[in-house]
Design a protein around this motif. Sequence first.
Motif, mmCIF file in Angstrom:
data_model
loop_
_atom_site.group_PDB
_atom_site.id
_atom_site.type_symbol
_atom_site.label_atom_id
_atom_site.label_comp_id
_atom_site.label_asym_id
_atom_site.label_seq_id
_atom_site.Cartn_x
_atom_site.Cartn_y
_atom_site.Cartn_z
ATOM 1 N N SER A 165 32.372 -19.455 49.902
ATOM 2 C CA SER A 165 33.762 -19.195 50.277
ATOM 3 C C SER A 165 34.450 -20.433 50.841
ATOM 4 C CB SER A 165 33.813 -18.067 51.315
ATOM 5 O OG SER A 165 33.040 -18.414 52.456
ATOM 6 N N GLU A 166 33.680 -21.442 51.209
ATOM 7 C CA GLU A 166 34.248 -22.669 51.754
ATOM 8 C C GLU A 166 34.734 -23.613 50.674
ATOM 9 O OE1 GLU A 166 31.260 -24.373 54.200
ATOM 10 O OE2 GLU A 166 31.229 -22.709 55.640
ATOM 11 N N SER A 167 34.331 -23.371 49.443
ATOM 12 C CA SER A 167 34.741 -24.245 48.340
ATOM 13 C C SER A 167 36.196 -23.987 47.972
ATOM 14 C CB SER A 167 33.840 -24.013 47.131
ATOM 15 O OG SER A 167 34.332 -24.699 46.001
ATOM 16 N N SER A 168 36.887 -25.047 47.569
ATOM 17 C CA SER A 168 38.292 -24.921 47.166
ATOM 18 C C SER A 168 38.432 -24.174 45.850
ATOM 19 C CB SER A 168 38.931 -26.305 47.053
ATOM 20 O OG SER A 168 38.234 -27.101 46.102
ATOM 21 N N THR A 169 37.347 -24.101 45.093
ATOM 22 C CA THR A 169 37.365 -23.405 43.796
ATOM 23 C C THR A 169 36.486 -22.156 43.834
ATOM 24 O OG1 THR A 169 35.548 -24.796 42.971
ATOM 25 C CG2 THR A 169 37.811 -25.546 42.532
ATOM 26 N N SER A 170 36.321 -21.580 45.022
ATOM 27 C CA SER A 170 35.388 -20.452 45.181
ATOM 28 C C SER A 170 35.785 -19.259 44.323
ATOM 29 C CB SER A 170 35.310 -20.044 46.644
ATOM 30 O OG SER A 170 36.578 -19.600 47.109
ATOM 31 N N LEU A 171 37.077 -18.961 44.222
ATOM 32 C CA LEU A 171 37.522 -17.799 43.444
ATOM 33 C C LEU A 171 37.210 -17.980 41.963
ATOM 34 C CD1 LEU A 171 38.929 -15.064 43.513
ATOM 35 C CD2 LEU A 171 41.118 -16.262 43.197
ATOM 36 N N ASP A 207 34.996 -20.102 40.658
ATOM 37 C CA ASP A 207 33.544 -20.185 40.478
ATOM 38 C C ASP A 207 32.907 -18.800 40.536
ATOM 39 O OD1 ASP A 207 33.763 -22.901 40.296
ATOM 40 O OD2 ASP A 207 33.171 -23.304 42.378
ATOM 41 N N ASN A 208 33.386 -17.969 41.454
ATOM 42 C CA ASN A 208 32.824 -16.625 41.585
ATOM 43 C C ASN A 208 33.106 -15.797 40.331
ATOM 44 O OD1 ASN A 208 31.489 -14.627 43.365
ATOM 45 N ND2 ASN A 208 33.442 -13.550 43.227
ATOM 46 N N SER A 209 34.316 -15.889 39.798
ATOM 47 C CA SER A 209 34.662 -15.154 38.582
ATOM 48 C C SER A 209 33.820 -15.633 37.403
ATOM 49 C CB SER A 209 36.150 -15.331 38.266
ATOM 50 O OG SER A 209 36.954 -14.754 39.270
ATOM 51 N N PHE A 210 33.608 -16.944 37.328
ATOM 52 C CA PHE A 210 32.802 -17.523 36.252
ATOM 53 C C PHE A 210 31.374 -16.994 36.299
ATOM 54 C CE2 PHE A 210 29.902 -21.016 35.005
ATOM 55 C CZ PHE A 210 30.251 -21.135 33.671
ATOM 56 N N ARG A 211 30.790 -16.978 37.473
ATOM 57 C CA ARG A 211 29.397 -16.532 37.611
ATOM 58 C C ARG A 211 29.260 -15.023 37.447
ATOM 59 N NH1 ARG A 211 28.526 -20.674 42.717
ATOM 60 N NH2 ARG A 211 28.582 -22.570 41.427
ATOM 61 N N LEU A 212 30.244 -14.284 37.898
ATOM 62 C CA LEU A 212 30.220 -12.833 37.683
ATOM 63 C C LEU A 212 30.326 -12.512 36.191
ATOM 64 C CD1 LEU A 212 32.525 -11.607 40.600
ATOM 65 C CD2 LEU A 212 30.071 -11.158 40.361
ATOM 66 N N ALA A 213 31.152 -13.269 35.479
ATOM 67 C CA ALA A 213 31.271 -13.070 34.032
ATOM 68 C C ALA A 213 29.944 -13.344 33.346
ATOM 69 C CB ALA A 213 32.364 -13.963 33.465
ATOM 70 N N ILE A 214 29.265 -14.412 33.750
ATOM 71 C CA ILE A 214 27.957 -14.734 33.177
ATOM 72 C C ILE A 214 26.969 -13.604 33.447
ATOM 73 C CG2 ILE A 214 25.950 -16.266 33.424
ATOM 74 C CD1 ILE A 214 27.870 -18.579 33.786
ATOM 75 N N LYS A 260 31.760 -15.185 20.696
ATOM 76 C CA LYS A 260 33.057 -14.526 20.486
ATOM 77 C C LYS A 260 33.369 -13.531 21.603
ATOM 78 C CE LYS A 260 31.866 -13.463 16.204
ATOM 79 N NZ LYS A 260 31.930 -12.944 14.812
ATOM 80 N N ASN A 261 32.335 -12.936 22.186
ATOM 81 C CA ASN A 261 32.547 -11.969 23.268
ATOM 82 C C ASN A 261 33.015 -12.616 24.567
ATOM 83 O OD1 ASN A 261 31.870 -9.739 21.743
ATOM 84 N ND2 ASN A 261 29.736 -9.706 22.405
ATOM 85 N N THR A 262 32.856 -13.927 24.695
ATOM 86 C CA THR A 262 33.276 -14.595 25.937
ATOM 87 C C THR A 262 34.773 -14.454 26.180
ATOM 88 O OG1 THR A 262 33.464 -16.703 24.732
ATOM 89 C CG2 THR A 262 31.411 -16.301 25.933
ATOM 90 N N THR A 263 35.527 -14.104 25.141
ATOM 91 C CA THR A 263 36.970 -13.917 25.327
ATOM 92 C C THR A 263 37.268 -12.777 26.304
ATOM 93 O OG1 THR A 263 37.023 -12.490 23.364
ATOM 94 C CG2 THR A 263 37.525 -14.814 23.038
ATOM 95 N N VAL A 264 36.307 -11.873 26.475
ATOM 96 C CA VAL A 264 36.506 -10.742 27.391
ATOM 97 C C VAL A 264 36.607 -11.228 28.839
ATOM 98 C CG1 VAL A 264 35.502 -8.554 28.208
ATOM 99 C CG2 VAL A 264 35.315 -9.199 25.815
ATOM 100 N N ALA A 265 36.042 -12.404 29.141
ATOM 101 C CA ALA A 265 36.047 -12.918 30.516
ATOM 102 C C ALA A 265 37.457 -13.153 31.035
ATOM 103 C CB ALA A 265 35.236 -14.216 30.591
ATOM 104 N N ALA A 266 38.430 -13.219 30.132
ATOM 105 C CA ALA A 266 39.815 -13.445 30.561
ATOM 106 C C ALA A 266 40.332 -12.319 31.445
ATOM 107 C CB ALA A 266 40.714 -13.601 29.336
ATOM 108 N N ILE A 267 39.768 -11.116 31.298
ATOM 109 C CA ILE A 267 40.289 -9.976 32.064
ATOM 110 C C ILE A 267 40.009 -10.108 33.556
ATOM 111 C CG2 ILE A 267 40.124 -8.399 30.113
ATOM 112 C CD1 ILE A 267 37.606 -7.235 31.332
ATOM 113 N N ILE A 268 39.056 -10.954 33.951
ATOM 114 C CA ILE A 268 38.809 -11.162 35.388
ATOM 115 C C ILE A 268 39.239 -12.570 35.800
ATOM 116 C CG2 ILE A 268 36.958 -9.464 35.523
ATOM 117 C CD1 ILE A 268 34.947 -11.747 35.519
ATOM 118 N N GLY A 269 40.085 -13.201 34.966
ATOM 119 C CA GLY A 269 40.707 -14.454 35.363
ATOM 120 C C GLY A 269 39.935 -15.719 35.065
ATOM 121 N N VAL A 270 38.873 -15.633 34.261
ATOM 122 C CA VAL A 270 38.141 -16.854 33.895
ATOM 123 C C VAL A 270 38.998 -17.645 32.897
ATOM 124 C CG1 VAL A 270 36.036 -17.798 32.879
ATOM 125 C CG2 VAL A 270 35.941 -15.718 34.265
#
Length: 231
Positions: A89-95, A97-104, A170-180
């Motif tokens: 949470s201290e990182s400037s890109t935490s939001l 990064d968190n969305s990216f890892r949750l998508a993975i 091709k399924n990675t396009t779904v990650a857009a729904i959580i802001g990736v």
Amino acid sequence: MNKVFDFLNNPDYNLVESFWMTIKLTFFSAIGAMIWGTILAGMRVSPVPIMRGFGTVYVNVFRNTPLTVIILFTSLGLSSTLGIQLASSESSTSLADNSFRLAILGFIAYTATFVCESIRSGINTVPVGQAEAARALGLTFFQVLRIIVLPQAFRSVIAPLANVLIALLKNTTVAAIIGVAEASLLMSTMVENESDSLFLVFLVFAAVFVALVLPLGLLMGWIAKKVEVKR
């Protein structure tokens, strides 16, 4: 053609960064799905009823759940409701990064089921006599699986696994729904801002996806021919 260069040079439309995000999503998700899918395949052929039951239930539940629901669950269920954070949470890109890892995490949970079924079909092609001979020599089930069965199973399912990998890309396009910030999110932005060039926008994104998928398919097809099991 000039319009295409305008897209590429526009600082508001970072195509390279967006598709690089797509590639990273695919790469890390593929590694995780291969590991988890292999473990699930081992569970599904295990002589232990509890492990076999868990593997069967997991595969049937996640494989038949829409990927969009799984990705939303990782964001709304794990992150928002349960407070699970995969980035500092201290990182400037935490939001981001968190969305990216949750998508993975969501892609791994979903794609691993298809990896599991592909590997399980490969396990079924290995002659039963080989496993029985190994067990007669004193090897445990997991030793037989790791040393005898899985190496042959992987060699026979390279082509199906390639299809799973292409589907994942091709399924990675779904990650857009959580802001990736991957390709489809950028495409949505461009569709809104470039309403007079919709066909060109779709054409550019389709061409880049073809450029990513086609070499991957050719490479995996070449590997499949090189390592296929001769019977």
